[in-house]
Design an enzyme around this catalytic site. Structure first.
Site, PDB file in Angstrom:
ATOM      1  N   SER A  38       0.809  -1.226   0.000  1.00 62.18           N
ATOM      2  CA  SER A  38       0.000   0.000   0.000  1.00 62.18           C
ATOM      3  C   SER A  38       0.840   1.273   0.000  1.00 62.18           C
ATOM      4  CB  SER A  38      -0.955   0.017   1.189  1.00 62.18           C
ATOM      5  OG  SER A  38      -0.251   0.145   2.400  1.00 62.18           O
ATOM      6  N   LYS A  91       0.600   4.850   6.663  1.00 65.01           N
ATOM      7  CA  LYS A  91       0.052   5.644   5.551  1.00 65.01           C
ATOM      8  C   LYS A  91       0.603   7.061   5.616  1.00 65.01           C
ATOM      9  CE  LYS A  91      -2.819   2.257   4.637  1.00 65.01           C
ATOM     10  NZ  LYS A  91      -2.307   1.203   3.844  1.00 65.01           N
TER      11      LYS A  91
END
Length: 167
Positions: A38, A91
């Site tokens: 990701s 993230k």
């Protein structure tokens, strides 16, 4: 008679080192493993299931930013999943409290005490587009450096994401 004293000194030193390590890990910085694609290409640019954890990136997470929740656009953070507190996600911060973030065909305002996070590889990222704004209380720290693998050692670059955010 010298052996018990020697063993006692070794035990005291090990205990002291353990306490110092625990304190540093809890208050200042720790090392975190990053799995998945990701955050590719920033982290784990080549995800290989055959090598498993040997190909995963290990990063340095500093915790000084938590004292007053001092975050900026582009910071890469580690946080607990809003759905499962045992899961950790890594993230990039795209939106800060009070800002408007454009997603797909909508615009969302980030509430106070929250941030908007997204993975660099949007095709395989479960992020704020899936679970909404993340409470700042779930953030564990900011990623500053890649420590493993050796050929990738270095600092993490902040990427500007201003084209999707407005105040």
């Amino acid at each position: 008679m010298g052996t018990p004293s020697f063993l006692w000194n070794i035990a005291k030193k090990c205990f002291t080192v353990g306490l110092v390590t625990l304190t540093v890990s809890d208050r200042f910085a720790s090392i975190v493993g990053v799995r998945g694609a990701s955050m590719s290409p920033t982290l784990n640019p080549r995800t290989n299931s055959l090598l498993g954890s040997l190909s995963d990136d290990y990063v340095l997470m500093e915790k000084f930013c938590l004292q007053k929740y001092k975050f900026s656009h582009g910071d890469v953070v580690v946080f607990c999943s809003p759905y499962n507190h045992k899961e950790k996600h890594v993230k990039r911060i795209v939106g800060l409290p009070g800002e408007w973030v454009g997603i797909h065909y909508d615009v969302v305002k980030v509430p106070e005490g929250h941030c908007w996070v997204e993975g660099d590889n949007s095709a395989s990222s479960m992020d704020s587009r899936s679970f909404g704004p993340v409470p700042l209380g779930l953030v564990n720290g900011r990623v500053t450096h890649i420590l493993w693998p050796p050929h990738r050692i270095g600092s993490i670059d902040r990427k500007a994401t201003g084209h999707r955010v407005s105040s």
